[in-house]
Design an enzyme around this catalytic site. Structure first.
Site, PDB file in Angstrom:
ATOM      1  NE  ARG A   1      28.947 -86.087  28.454  1.00  0.00           N
ATOM      2  CZ  ARG A   1      28.334 -85.673  27.322  1.00  0.00           C
ATOM      3  NH1 ARG A   1      27.256 -86.301  26.890  1.00  0.00           N
ATOM      4  NH2 ARG A   1      28.797 -84.651  26.632  1.00  0.00           N
TER       5      ARG A   1
ATOM      6  CG  ASP B   1      24.974 -79.029  28.715  1.00  0.00           C
ATOM      7  OD1 ASP B   1      24.728 -80.223  28.953  1.00  0.00           O
ATOM      8  OD2 ASP B   1      24.939 -78.549  27.573  1.00  0.00           O
TER       9      ASP B   1
END
Length: 333
Positions: free
Chosen positions: A91, A226
């Site tokens: 990711r 994030d």
């Protein structure tokens, strides 16, 4: 009561047990990953989400280290470094995975011994939870009693620690959660966690956010991030940008949570936005929502410019988007 998602990755003698968040809360199945490669595949396949991949990477590094103990240190360290890159790339938008590998490699390098990977992982686990607790306390302080909060795909530890801190401060909070297509993390993960903690929770579809903000019912938009760049851009689950713009339009503050702004990302030029297979948006929980004749488009994250961000909440306090350098004041760069 400890929410299930707060302890959804566990290291065992056989491997890493990961709660399958694709099925939660309707089914509570655990996936056993016996190798670091299986951990990487589980992260890529969305078995674990939010803060789950951070812990999965910590303990995936330990699995790899276990296989290297008989090798000379230089060879073992080189292979462990390759595994770190593999896990980080699962990711790429979120820099938390890089922090997970770094804390493990630091412990290994300091001791010149790969068996110290476990100590590094345990330290990474402790550090993340402590920072999340501090971040939650700072966030709760920003919220008035009886506040109604709108969330979007909020990371679980940040969420639980914010709620715990608010409860400790004697505050009662109410939440609106977006469903967060296409995996419905908001409906299945955020909302369920809030209900487990005894919080008044209302679910809305992703398209309802602006209308709810316009209604005057919402006191604050709060999401995790994030990544936050040093110039104040907030990178988070796609859909955050639209909510932030609407919140700005209707005078609702947007508090973005991140443990620390990323020194390696002065601007968004250093952040790779992950694009997932467009076919994933053509279904919901395994059931088709459109025919295969339709094309899907799936940027997994979006970028909110600092003018739409009221402040960034970190483990060290609250900063305006243009003041993030203050987070690192007194540190050697």
């Amino acid at each position: 009561m400890q929410p299930v998602l707060a302890d959804s990755v566990r290291l065992t003698g056989d491997g890493v047990l990961i709660l399958d968040r694709r099925q939660f809360p309707f089914e509570r199945d655990w996936v056993l990953c016996r190798t670091a490669e299986e951990v990487a595949r589980a992260i890529e396949d969305m078995v674990t989400q939010s803060s789950g991949p951070y812990f999965a990477v910590l303990y995936g590094m330990v699995l790899k280290a276990r296989t290297l103990e008989a090798l000379p240190f230089d060879q073992a360290r080189a292979q462990l470094g390759e595994t770190a890159r593999l896990l980080e790339n699962t990711r790429r938008t979120n820099n938390a995975l890089r922090k997970a590998t770094e804390v493990v490699l630091e412990a290994v390098d300091t001791a010149q011994d790969v068996t110290h990977a476990l100590l590094g992982a345990e330290e990474g686990d402790r550090r993340y939870r402590a920072k999340s607790q501090a971040l939650g306390e700072h966030t709760a302080t920003l919220l008035p009693d009886k506040a109604t909060v709108l969330t979007h795909c909020w990371a679980d530890l940040y969420l639980t620690e914010t709620v715990r801190a608010a409860q400790a401060q004697g505050k009662t909070l109410r939440f609106f959660c977006t469903e967060t297509r296409p995996y419905l993390q908001g409906a299945r993960l955020t909302a369920e966690t809030l209900i487990e903690m005894g919080v008044d929770t209302t679910l809305i579809t992703d398209g309802m956010g602006a209308a709810v903000l316009q209604s005057g019912e919402v006191d604050a938009l709060v999401t995790a991030a994030d990544r936050v760049t040093m110039d104040g851009h907030v990178v988070n689950k796609v859909g955050t940008l639209g909510l932030a713009v609407a919140a700005h339009a209707f005078g609702v503050p947007f508090h973005a949570q991140v443990q620390a702004p990323d020194l390696l990302a002065p601007t968004t030029a250093q952040v790779e936005i992950e694009y997932r297979d467009g076919a994933e948006v053509l279904q919901v929980l395994g059931r088709p929502s459109a025919t295969p004749r339709v094309k899907g488009h799936y940027p997994a994250f979006d970028v909110t410019p600092p003018r739409f961000v009221t402040d960034v909440v970190t483990d060290r306090g609250v900063y305006r988007a243009g003041e993030l350098d203050k987070y690192y004041e007194g540190e050697q760069r």
